[in-house]
Motif scaffolding. Structure first.
Motif, PDB file in Angstrom:
ATOM      1  N   GLU A  55      -0.733 -13.873  -0.082  1.00 52.39           N
ATOM      2  CA  GLU A  55      -1.963 -13.652  -0.849  1.00 52.39           C
ATOM      3  C   GLU A  55      -1.824 -12.434  -1.760  1.00 52.39           C
ATOM      4  O   GLU A  55      -2.239 -12.457  -2.922  1.00 52.39           O
ATOM      5  N   GLU A  56      -1.223 -11.378  -1.244  1.00 53.02           N
ATOM      6  CA  GLU A  56      -1.010 -10.176  -2.056  1.00 53.02           C
ATOM      7  C   GLU A  56      -0.025 -10.452  -3.191  1.00 53.02           C
ATOM      8  O   GLU A  56      -0.156  -9.911  -4.277  1.00 53.02           O
ATOM      9  N   ALA A  57       0.952 -11.312  -2.942  1.00 51.43           N
ATOM     10  CA  ALA A  57       1.906 -11.674  -3.988  1.00 51.43           C
ATOM     11  C   ALA A  57       1.185 -12.380  -5.135  1.00 51.43           C
ATOM     12  O   ALA A  57       1.443 -12.101  -6.307  1.00 51.43           O
ATOM     13  N   ASN A  58       0.266 -13.306  -4.799  1.00 51.42           N
ATOM     14  CA  ASN A  58      -0.533 -13.970  -5.836  1.00 51.42           C
ATOM     15  C   ASN A  58      -1.341 -12.953  -6.625  1.00 51.42           C
ATOM     16  O   ASN A  58      -1.402 -13.013  -7.854  1.00 51.42           O
ATOM     17  N   LYS A  59      -1.962 -12.014  -5.921  1.00 51.54           N
ATOM     18  CA  LYS A  59      -2.772 -10.988  -6.587  1.00 51.54           C
ATOM     19  C   LYS A  59      -1.915 -10.128  -7.509  1.00 51.54           C
ATOM     20  O   LYS A  59      -2.330  -9.795  -8.618  1.00 51.54           O
ATOM     21  N   GLY A 111      -3.859  -0.529  -7.938  1.00 54.06           N
ATOM     22  CA  GLY A 111      -4.997   0.177  -8.528  1.00 54.06           C
ATOM     23  C   GLY A 111      -4.859   1.676  -8.393  1.00 54.06           C
ATOM     24  O   GLY A 111      -5.124   2.426  -9.349  1.00 54.06           O
ATOM     25  N   ASP A 112      -4.438   2.140  -7.225  1.00 55.93           N
ATOM     26  CA  ASP A 112      -4.234   3.577  -7.017  1.00 55.93           C
ATOM     27  C   ASP A 112      -3.127   4.108  -7.911  1.00 55.93           C
ATOM     28  O   ASP A 112      -3.251   5.193  -8.489  1.00 55.93           O
ATOM     29  N   TYR A 113      -2.043   3.339  -8.043  1.00 59.34           N
ATOM     30  CA  TYR A 113      -0.919   3.754  -8.883  1.00 59.34           C
ATOM     31  C   TYR A 113      -1.355   3.873 -10.344  1.00 59.34           C
ATOM     32  O   TYR A 113      -1.040   4.849 -11.018  1.00 59.34           O
ATOM     33  N   GLU A 114      -2.080   2.879 -10.842  1.00 59.89           N
ATOM     34  CA  GLU A 114      -2.534   2.911 -12.236  1.00 59.89           C
ATOM     35  C   GLU A 114      -3.522   4.047 -12.465  1.00 59.89           C
ATOM     36  O   GLU A 114      -3.481   4.708 -13.497  1.00 59.89           O
ATOM     37  N   THR A 135       2.706  -2.453  -3.141  1.00 62.91           N
ATOM     38  CA  THR A 135       2.940  -3.811  -2.652  1.00 62.91           C
ATOM     39  C   THR A 135       1.642  -4.560  -2.376  1.00 62.91           C
ATOM     40  O   THR A 135       1.691  -5.694  -1.907  1.00 62.91           O
ATOM     41  N   THR A 136       0.502  -3.943  -2.655  1.00 65.05           N
ATOM     42  CA  THR A 136      -0.786  -4.615  -2.532  1.00 65.05           C
ATOM     43  C   THR A 136      -1.598  -4.331  -3.789  1.00 65.05           C
ATOM     44  O   THR A 136      -1.287  -3.415  -4.549  1.00 65.05           O
ATOM     45  N   ALA A 137      -2.658  -5.112  -3.977  1.00 65.32           N
ATOM     46  CA  ALA A 137      -3.505  -4.928  -5.158  1.00 65.32           C
ATOM     47  C   ALA A 137      -4.178  -3.557  -5.133  1.00 65.32           C
ATOM     48  O   ALA A 137      -4.329  -2.904  -6.176  1.00 65.32           O
TER      49      ALA A 137
END
Length: 136
Positions: A41-45, A84-87, A78-80
């Motif tokens: 699911e995280e890969a899709n996101k 978001g935190d990285y951006e 590795t998660t959505a």
């Protein structure tokens, strides 16, 4: 599991190039995400977020999507939520700062001197140098 329908919808919405290699590109992007993401699911996101980020930055090819995805995965996102935190963190680092972390102050515009001000300064400097007339 690859949610190809949703990814294709996002691909078309983003205005990315649709060609004979589109499905192969999507599959490769998903495989890259699955190898590194926490779940399917995280890969899709992650793939959907990479498509949206590419469109936001003006990218029109699968390479633009792949660059976003690899940038995030190399940073450990590795998660959505981690993306978001990285951006958010990268946006904060790009804001201009001066010494000691204080925000930069806007400088005032350069003054344009009038001919009267220039003539007055010339007279003053001439008197300081011992002349009565600036022409001398």
């Amino acid at each position: 599991m690859l949610n190809q329908k949703q990814i294709i919808i996002e691909w078309k919405k983003a205005g990315l190039k649709e060609n004979g290699f589109m499905f192969q590109d999507i599959t490769e992007l998903y495989e890259l995400a699955v190898r590194n993401a926490d779940s399917d699911e995280e890969a899709n996101k992650l793939v959907i977020l990479a498509i949206r980020a590419a469109a936001k930055n003006g990218g029109k090819t699968a390479m633009a999507v792949k660059n976003n995805l690899t940038k995030w995965l190399n940073a450990g996102a590795t998660t959505a939520i981690k993306v978001g935190d990285y951006e958010k963190q990268s946006q904060q680092l790009q804001q201009p700062r001066s010494r000691f972390g204080q925000p930069l102050r806007k400088e005032s515009a350069i003054e344009k001197f009038t001919p009267e001000q220039i003539a007055e300064q010339s007279k003053r400097l001439a008197k300081e140098d011992g002349f009565d007339d600036p022409e001398e």
